[in-house]
Motif scaffolding. Sequence first.
Motif, short mmCIF file in Angstrom:
data_model
loop_
_atom_site.label_atom_id
_atom_site.label_comp_id
_atom_site.label_asym_id
_atom_site.label_seq_id
_atom_site.Cartn_x
_atom_site.Cartn_y
_atom_site.Cartn_z
N PRO A 14 47.84 40.64 42.34
CA PRO A 14 47.30 40.68 43.70
C PRO A 14 46.29 39.54 43.86
CG PRO A 14 46.99 42.80 42.57
CD PRO A 14 47.47 41.82 41.55
N PRO A 15 46.14 38.85 44.99
CA PRO A 15 46.83 39.15 46.25
C PRO A 15 48.22 38.52 46.38
CG PRO A 15 45.26 37.40 46.62
CD PRO A 15 45.14 37.77 45.17
N LYS A 18 51.19 40.51 47.46
CA LYS A 18 51.32 40.80 48.90
C LYS A 18 52.33 39.86 49.54
CE LYS A 18 48.53 44.02 50.35
NZ LYS A 18 48.99 45.08 51.22
N SER A 325 44.88 41.52 52.79
CA SER A 325 44.77 42.72 51.99
C SER A 325 43.52 43.47 52.44
CB SER A 325 44.66 42.32 50.53
OG SER A 325 44.31 43.43 49.77
#
Length: 420
Positions: A14-15, A18, A325
Amino acid sequence: MQVKAPRGTYDVLPPDSKKWQFIEQIIEETAHLFGYNEIRTPVFEHTELFERGVGETTDIVTKEMYTFQDKSNRSLTLRPEGTASCVRALVEHSVYGGVMPVKWYYSGPMFRYDRPQTGRYRQFHQFGVEAFGSHSPYLDAEIIMLLVQILHNLGLIDYELHLNSVGCPVCRETYRQILITHINPVKEKLCPDCQSRYEKNPLRVLDCKIEDCKQAITDFPFIFDHLCDNCKQHYNLVKSTLEAGGIHYLHDNNLVRGLDYYTNTAFEIHIPSIGAQSAVGGGGRYNGLVKACGGPDIPGIGFALGMERLLLALDGVPEYKEPYSSLDVFLAVLDDKYDVQAMQVLERLRTAKIMADRDYTGRSMKAQMKYADKLGARIVVLMGEDEVNRGFFTIRDMQSREQLEVKSEQIISAIKDILA
Ligand code: AMP
């Protein structure tokens, strides 16, 4: 001893994960719009499936497969691509006995022992579609339209669509003989791979990326000029349908797929801005493949897109915003004696589909507010002595910086009002 990820593989943290979810979601939504449904197949298969399904003379099979013996001495291979497994599943489950065409998509990791570089990995990820059971050129057009719509929906508009026809086994055989007579006098100039495979698979010489080979074939005849009437008509219908749909393509005489079961339409999508490995996807018709894999004589067509290269391309799109996020609610717990109640509140929020989190490391109130900011929390709910004793919560809207008090039983609706 520190153990690192194997060469040619990588972790998605992450990120960045995403971004993957964003791409996967758009691709799957688009595939559904076109009537394609998901198939999931094993990550390893019997080695012979790929020898037959991908082709014994291809680089993938001769050099790049992750093949191993299992404990019962079976030869198994980590899948290097998705089409062969789809064909195996189609035949194994006799899916062709049902409603045609069968329209599938798949996505997942593929494995090839290749030299890693930007855009080329040993474990990489493909999204692909396959459609079985129709000879219609309009299905070829649909598949290409799906590919183009995926790129558009991702915001990728600077691509080149290369298109060609490799004919049918009949017209290709005539061309193959002509090609061999042209290759023979220049074969010494070809790379060792082309020299060794040209008799079995002369079309491969046409799309060899080695400069000497490219030079040697400059005045060779094109397959396009040797297509039979049926194949020409098929190709013309694909092109005119794409034109009617406003899809721009480049006819590319050197785009070929060398194996016998590839027929008619061949295409590739390039995004030049991503560098040397600019092909983000490719595909075509393979009317002979199902039969070659032990099934009935059913036509097929499909393509595969490389996810890593789509990600590289997205990095170059200025309008592309990273999926944010964020968190709906951060619950700031001001005293650890409220920990159990805090967990109950979180449970209420999450059951109401509100994304919520808290601190688990004993941060001070000030540090919790900083942490809430870092997590991108839209709302902070304060939980201290006052709040618990009076049955109220203090809610802080982190955008407007306004603060209000709501009764405990109204907290869900108050939060939803702010989030709406
Ligand atoms: P292919 O199955 O070789 O026709 O490849 C289809 C697409 O998969 C290519 O256009 C690439 O986007 C992607 N691809 C193929 N091989 C690799 C690799 N080793 N690493 C990353 N992407 C790959």
